[in-house]
Scaffold this active site. Structure first.
Site, PDB file in Angstrom:
ATOM      1  N   CYS A 190      18.657 -40.338 -72.717  1.00 48.84           N
ATOM      2  CA  CYS A 190      19.761 -41.291 -72.614  1.00 48.84           C
ATOM      3  C   CYS A 190      19.663 -42.176 -71.372  1.00 48.84           C
ATOM      4  O   CYS A 190      19.320 -41.708 -70.289  1.00 48.84           O
ATOM      5  CB  CYS A 190      21.108 -40.589 -72.573  1.00 48.84           C
ATOM      6  SG  CYS A 190      21.494 -39.646 -74.026  1.00 48.84           S
ATOM      7  N   ARG A 242      12.665 -43.561 -71.011  1.00 46.22           N
ATOM      8  CA  ARG A 242      13.298 -42.243 -70.896  1.00 46.22           C
ATOM      9  C   ARG A 242      13.355 -41.506 -72.233  1.00 46.22           C
ATOM     10  O   ARG A 242      13.574 -40.305 -72.267  1.00 46.22           O
ATOM     11  CB  ARG A 242      14.725 -42.399 -70.339  1.00 46.22           C
ATOM     12  CG  ARG A 242      14.766 -42.915 -68.929  1.00 46.22           C
ATOM     13  CD  ARG A 242      16.165 -43.287 -68.522  1.00 46.22           C
ATOM     14  NE  ARG A 242      17.020 -42.152 -68.357  1.00 46.22           N
ATOM     15  CZ  ARG A 242      17.217 -41.510 -67.205  1.00 46.22           C
ATOM     16  NH1 ARG A 242      16.593 -41.909 -66.122  1.00 46.22           N
ATOM     17  NH2 ARG A 242      18.022 -40.482 -67.123  1.00 46.22           N
ATOM     18  N   TRP A 298      19.773 -40.381 -76.842  1.00 46.05           N
ATOM     19  CA  TRP A 298      18.851 -39.352 -77.341  1.00 46.05           C
ATOM     20  C   TRP A 298      19.740 -38.270 -77.919  1.00 46.05           C
ATOM     21  O   TRP A 298      20.464 -37.591 -77.184  1.00 46.05           O
ATOM     22  CB  TRP A 298      18.003 -38.832 -76.185  1.00 46.05           C
ATOM     23  CG  TRP A 298      16.843 -37.983 -76.577  1.00 46.05           C
ATOM     24  CD1 TRP A 298      15.576 -38.415 -76.884  1.00 46.05           C
ATOM     25  CD2 TRP A 298      16.804 -36.546 -76.673  1.00 46.05           C
ATOM     26  NE1 TRP A 298      14.771 -37.336 -77.165  1.00 46.05           N
ATOM     27  CE2 TRP A 298      15.501 -36.185 -77.052  1.00 46.05           C
ATOM     28  CE3 TRP A 298      17.746 -35.537 -76.482  1.00 46.05           C
ATOM     29  CZ2 TRP A 298      15.110 -34.864 -77.240  1.00 46.05           C
ATOM     30  CZ3 TRP A 298      17.364 -34.219 -76.680  1.00 46.05           C
ATOM     31  CH2 TRP A 298      16.051 -33.891 -77.049  1.00 46.05           C
ATOM     32  N   ASN A 352      25.852 -39.828 -70.751  1.00 45.19           N
ATOM     33  CA  ASN A 352      24.638 -38.997 -70.781  1.00 45.19           C
ATOM     34  C   ASN A 352      25.071 -37.574 -70.492  1.00 45.19           C
ATOM     35  O   ASN A 352      25.884 -37.365 -69.595  1.00 45.19           O
ATOM     36  CB  ASN A 352      23.655 -39.384 -69.674  1.00 45.19           C
ATOM     37  CG  ASN A 352      23.066 -40.749 -69.880  1.00 45.19           C
ATOM     38  OD1 ASN A 352      23.302 -41.378 -70.897  1.00 45.19           O
ATOM     39  ND2 ASN A 352      22.308 -41.204 -68.900  1.00 45.19           N
ATOM     40  N   GLY A 353      24.474 -36.620 -71.189  1.00 43.58           N
ATOM     41  CA  GLY A 353      24.806 -35.225 -70.910  1.00 43.58           C
ATOM     42  C   GLY A 353      25.486 -34.579 -72.093  1.00 43.58           C
ATOM     43  O   GLY A 353      25.446 -35.100 -73.215  1.00 43.58           O
ATOM     44  N   GLU A 364      -3.381 -28.790 -68.880  1.00 44.18           N
ATOM     45  CA  GLU A 364      -2.841 -30.142 -68.759  1.00 44.18           C
ATOM     46  C   GLU A 364      -3.539 -31.087 -69.743  1.00 44.18           C
ATOM     47  O   GLU A 364      -2.901 -31.938 -70.368  1.00 44.18           O
ATOM     48  CB  GLU A 364      -2.980 -30.613 -67.295  1.00 44.18           C
ATOM     49  CG  GLU A 364      -2.545 -32.028 -66.998  1.00 44.18           C
ATOM     50  CD  GLU A 364      -1.091 -32.340 -67.361  1.00 44.18           C
ATOM     51  OE1 GLU A 364      -0.325 -31.428 -67.692  1.00 44.18           O
ATOM     52  OE2 GLU A 364      -0.746 -33.533 -67.350  1.00 44.18           O
ATOM     53  N   LYS A 418      -1.563 -33.132 -72.669  1.00 43.97           N
ATOM     54  CA  LYS A 418      -1.638 -34.608 -72.747  1.00 43.97           C
ATOM     55  C   LYS A 418      -2.022 -35.038 -74.145  1.00 43.97           C
ATOM     56  O   LYS A 418      -1.455 -35.951 -74.715  1.00 43.97           O
ATOM     57  CB  LYS A 418      -2.699 -35.099 -71.787  1.00 43.97           C
ATOM     58  CG  LYS A 418      -2.515 -35.822 -70.527  1.00 43.97           C
ATOM     59  CD  LYS A 418      -1.250 -36.227 -69.925  1.00 43.97           C
ATOM     60  CE  LYS A 418      -0.039 -35.402 -70.108  1.00 43.97           C
ATOM     61  NZ  LYS A 418       0.733 -35.075 -68.957  1.00 43.97           N
ATOM     62  N   GLU A 438       0.871 -34.262 -76.841  1.00 46.32           N
ATOM     63  CA  GLU A 438       2.135 -34.999 -76.761  1.00 46.32           C
ATOM     64  C   GLU A 438       2.012 -36.462 -77.160  1.00 46.32           C
ATOM     65  O   GLU A 438       2.948 -37.035 -77.677  1.00 46.32           O
ATOM     66  CB  GLU A 438       2.798 -34.851 -75.392  1.00 46.32           C
ATOM     67  CG  GLU A 438       2.052 -35.480 -74.246  1.00 46.32           C
ATOM     68  CD  GLU A 438       2.732 -35.216 -72.906  1.00 46.32           C
ATOM     69  OE1 GLU A 438       3.947 -35.061 -72.864  1.00 46.32           O
ATOM     70  OE2 GLU A 438       2.009 -35.180 -71.900  1.00 46.32           O
ATOM     71  N   HIS A 484     -10.919 -13.332 -76.683  1.00 43.56           N
ATOM     72  CA  HIS A 484      -9.852 -12.408 -77.081  1.00 43.56           C
ATOM     73  C   HIS A 484      -8.979 -12.991 -78.188  1.00 43.56           C
ATOM     74  O   HIS A 484      -7.850 -12.556 -78.377  1.00 43.56           O
ATOM     75  CB  HIS A 484      -8.998 -12.038 -75.863  1.00 43.56           C
ATOM     76  CG  HIS A 484      -9.789 -11.354 -74.799  1.00 43.56           C
ATOM     77  ND1 HIS A 484     -10.239 -10.065 -74.920  1.00 43.56           N
ATOM     78  CD2 HIS A 484     -10.262 -11.806 -73.614  1.00 43.56           C
ATOM     79  CE1 HIS A 484     -10.936  -9.736 -73.839  1.00 43.56           C
ATOM     80  NE2 HIS A 484     -10.963 -10.786 -73.033  1.00 43.56           N
ATOM     81  N   LYS A 508      11.568 -38.824 -71.131  1.00 45.91           N
ATOM     82  CA  LYS A 508      10.932 -38.805 -69.812  1.00 45.91           C
ATOM     83  C   LYS A 508      11.637 -37.856 -68.861  1.00 45.91           C
ATOM     84  O   LYS A 508      10.999 -37.166 -68.087  1.00 45.91           O
ATOM     85  CB  LYS A 508      10.905 -40.232 -69.241  1.00 45.91           C
ATOM     86  CG  LYS A 508      10.144 -40.364 -67.938  1.00 45.91           C
ATOM     87  CD  LYS A 508       8.670 -40.083 -68.116  1.00 45.91           C
ATOM     88  CE  LYS A 508       7.908 -40.099 -66.814  1.00 45.91           C
ATOM     89  NZ  LYS A 508       6.581 -39.452 -66.960  1.00 45.91           N
TER      90      LYS A 508
HETATM   91  C1  F6R Z   1       4.250 -34.058 -69.909  1.00 41.89           C
HETATM   92  C2  F6R Z   1       5.542 -34.285 -69.304  1.00 41.89           C
HETATM   93  C3  F6R Z   1       6.532 -33.180 -69.305  1.00 41.89           C
HETATM   94  C4  F6R Z   1       7.180 -33.075 -67.925  1.00 41.89           C
HETATM   95  C5  F6R Z   1       8.324 -32.046 -67.954  1.00 41.89           C
HETATM   96  C6  F6R Z   1       8.926 -31.858 -66.576  1.00 41.89           C
HETATM   97  O1  F6R Z   1       3.451 -35.182 -69.809  1.00 41.89           O
HETATM   98  O2  F6R Z   1       5.814 -35.328 -68.821  1.00 41.89           O
HETATM   99  O3  F6R Z   1       5.958 -31.969 -69.676  1.00 41.89           O
HETATM  100  O4  F6R Z   1       6.211 -32.717 -66.994  1.00 41.89           O
HETATM  101  O5  F6R Z   1       9.306 -32.479 -68.843  1.00 41.89           O
HETATM  102  O6  F6R Z   1       9.441 -33.048 -66.091  1.00 41.89           O
HETATM  103  P1  F6R Z   1       9.737 -33.279 -64.564  1.00 41.89           P
HETATM  104  O7  F6R Z   1       8.432 -33.244 -63.841  1.00 41.89           O
HETATM  105  O8  F6R Z   1      10.370 -34.629 -64.510  1.00 41.89           O
HETATM  106  O9  F6R Z   1      10.634 -32.176 -64.134  1.00 41.89           O
END
Ligand code: F6R
Length: 612
Positions: A2, A27, A73, A99-100, A485, A489, A492, A508, A607
């Site tokens: 949001c 976001r 959202w 938001n929330g 990681e 990447k 997602e 395993h 985000k």
């Molecule tokens: C992956 C990604 C998410 C964030 C997670 C934590 O690319 O962006 O996995 O890392 O939502 O977010 P923050 O770092 O903002 O607490």
């Protein structure tokens, strides 16, 4: 999640609000809406993108010098035109964006329904605006007072902005658990959930604190109160953000721009904090707490997602350099499993956005048990940055692409500096090693630049694997979190199933998946467990898996076995994650582009994850 924008002043609000919504698109959201006052209180909203809203209002009246706008959202109720924000009050005199989550919305709704209120949407937000109107009418109070009283009845998290047709010069806003920034212009005010919609108009900002209500009016001073009715003084800060950071600057996507920014963002994270010549690592933000960190018997790192992966690198760093045991916890698990926390514990909370609800709750829990909380955040003034006792900003600049890239390498940089600082204080690192690592750290931005030259190679590789359905990522030691990681990447942004594993764990279970269709990305740089990783590569090869190896420049042995080889420059073992992550970011990016995915705003993702 949001996004909120608000404006009041002498200018037309519509273009400012629309531009603000575009800035907040990153976001993550599923519908958008706007409300403006010009005599009438006009409200337009639609499911879909901000561009859909823009099309929808094309032939509508969008005049007015005050307004609010929102990207939603969905939490309560599916994403549709009705559930989108803003929401009218019953009389249509008030409108709200939120938001929330209002957790006790059902009981308030029931009460309001008994008193004759009707609800059009399934949202918790509509309940709140009816409640505000109810209080205003019954208690004959001003709008800001009605908002304040209403919020005392609410359980949950919120950032809200309310406007009233009867008070067409005033925005009333409040926050608890969701961020809200107020930009102060010459004769106008800008409200937003983060500073990105504000930066091009003013650099004077106030970050609203928890449980505060703000009232801004054209040509008047900002007025802040707590929800318990105490007056507060606005603390105006200077925003360090420029317009260039918020635009794509010639790149096709923010993600690619942010991948390419890493030589600078890593340098910015180190700026003023490292001096290899003098053998100094200095982290001003934690100087009052570093002795406590050095004395600690253990460190707990809490984070989510990519930040959690950075935390894993941190575990290896602190244990290796500072010889202190580290536990790395998913914030969401930590907070719900009655963890053992003492006053001697140091908790490091890592978050790019500084707004992640689970990380914030983990901090509050650890704080309530007396632990010392150190933050590593990217967004200045964010909730997590303010909830911690002390901390270090990553200074990576705004990260707009939903997939975290430059924030990860900046977090790893800061963790390296912290571990080095504590190790130096404790005397757990040899002088020669300390100096060698500092020198190498200073060389890292150049080496990242060098690493980025593999971009075309990865584009070619992405062509080969565009329609692959599964990927496995393997690494050991410092490269294990890199494997995790890399897999995150890919999944997602390209929606390809990918798993990261410690290379030795493959036998395993995951080894059962390996056949000629299965690409296996192995991070096989030349230090640490190189020989062991070689054996793991042999195991994949024996089962006809396709090996994509990330190796150190000049490597000969892995090259003989791998189907595809990507080279990164030589560096200290503990700094390899800063280089080896980059080809994995690029691989995901190019595959996602070739699959025609929405790279910067992948489906279902947000985000900043401000709900649990
Ligand atoms: C992956 C990604 C998410 C964030 C997670 C934590 O690319 O962006 O996995 O890392 O939502 O977010 P923050 O770092 O903002 O607490």
């Amino acid at each position: 999640m949001c996004g909120i924008v608000g404006y009041v002043g002498p200018k037309q609000a519509f273009p400012i609000l629309m531009k603000g919504l575009y800035r907040l698109e990153y976001r993550g959201y599923d519908s958008a809406g706007i409300a403006l006052i010009d005599g009438d209180l006009k409200l337009y909203k639609t499911k879909g993108k901000v561009s859909d809203l823009e099309n929808f209002v094309k032939d509508k009246d969008t005049t007015g010098t005050i307004g609010i706008a929102h990207t939603r959202w969905a939490t309560h109720g599916e994403p549709n035109n009705t559930n989108a924000h803003p929401h009218y009050s019953q009389s249509k005199n008030l409108a709200i964006i939120h938001n929330g989550i209002i957790e006790n919305y059902a009981s308030i709704k029931e009460e309001l329904m008994k008193r004759g209120y009707h609800f059009e949407s399934d949202t918790d937000t509509e309940v709140l605006i009816h409640l505000i109107e109810d209080i205003r009418n019954n208690e004959k109070v001003s709008l800001d007072e009605a908002v304040r009283i209403a919020l005392n009845q609410v359980v949950g998290a919120y950032a809200i902005v309310v406007i009233s047709k009867e008070d067409p010069d005033m925005l009333v806003a409040a926050r608890k658990g969701s961020p809200l920034v107020i930009g102060i212009g010459d004769d106008d005010f800008y409200l937003a959930s983060d500073a990105t919609p504000i930066a091009e108009y003013t650099h004077d900002v106030v970050y609203l604190d928890e449980e505060e209500v703000v009232c801004v009016r054209k040509n008047r001073k900002i007025k802040i109160k707590t929800i318990t009715n105490k007056d507060k003084t606005a603390y105006v800060q200077k925003l360090e953000m420029n317009l260039g950071q918020l635009e794509k600057g010639g790149y096709d996507h923010f993600m690619l721009k942010e991948i390419y920014e890493q030589p600078h963002s890593i340098l910015d994270s180190m700026r003023g904090r490292v001096n290899a010549k003098k053998g100094i690592v200095k982290l001003g933000g934690i100087s009052d707490y570093e002795q406590k960190m050095a004395n600690a018997d253990r460190i707990i790192i809490v984070a989510c997602g990519t930040s959690w992966h950075a935390g894993l690198v941190g575990e290896y760093l602190f244990e290796d350099l500072a010889r202190v045991p580290v536990e790395v916890e998913y914030a969401s698990e930590f907070r719900y499993r009655n963890p053992i926390i003492t006053e001697d514990d140091i908790v490091i909370a890592i978050s790019q956005s500084g707004e992640t609800a689970d990380t914030l709750a983990a901090i509050e829990l650890a704080k309530s048990k007396g632990a010392t909380i150190i933050g590593i955040c990217n967004v200045v003034g964010s909730s997590i940055a303010r909830a911690t006792h002390a901390g270090t900003y990553t200074h990576a600049g705004p990260e707009i692409g939903v997939a975290s890239t430059k924030a990860f390498t900046a977090q790893v940089t800061i963790l390296t500096l912290m571990a080095l600082r504590i190790a130096h204080m404790k005397g757990t690192i040899e002088k020669s090693r300390f100096h060698r690592i500092l020198n190498e750290l200073e060389a890292i931005p150049e080496k990242v630049k060098e690493t980025l030259k593999v971009d075309n190679q990865l584009k070619e590789l992405a062509r080969v694997f565009t329609y692959t359905r599964n990927f496995l990522y393997l690494g050991r030691g410092y490269n294990f979190p890199v494997a995790l990681e890399g897999a995150l990447k890919l999944k997602e942004i390209s929606y390809i199933h990918a798993e990261g594993y410690p290379a030795a764990e493959m036998k395993h279970g995951p080894i059962a998946l390996i056949d000629k269709e299965m690409p296996v990305v192995v991070i096989a740089t030349n230090k640490g467990t190189y020989d062991k990783v070689m054996s793991n590569i042999q195991e994949v090869k024996a089962r006809k898996g396709k090996i994509i190896a990330i190796v150190t420049k000049g490597d000969k042995d892995v090259k003989k076995l791998a189907d595809y080889v990507i080279e990164v420059p030589e560096t200290e073992e503990l700094l390899v994650p800063l280089l080896a992550t980059i080809p994995l970011q690029l691989l995901s990016y190019h595959i996602a582009v070739m699959r025609d995915c929405n790279v910067d705003q992948p489906r279902n993702l947000a985000k900043s994850v401000t709900v649990e």
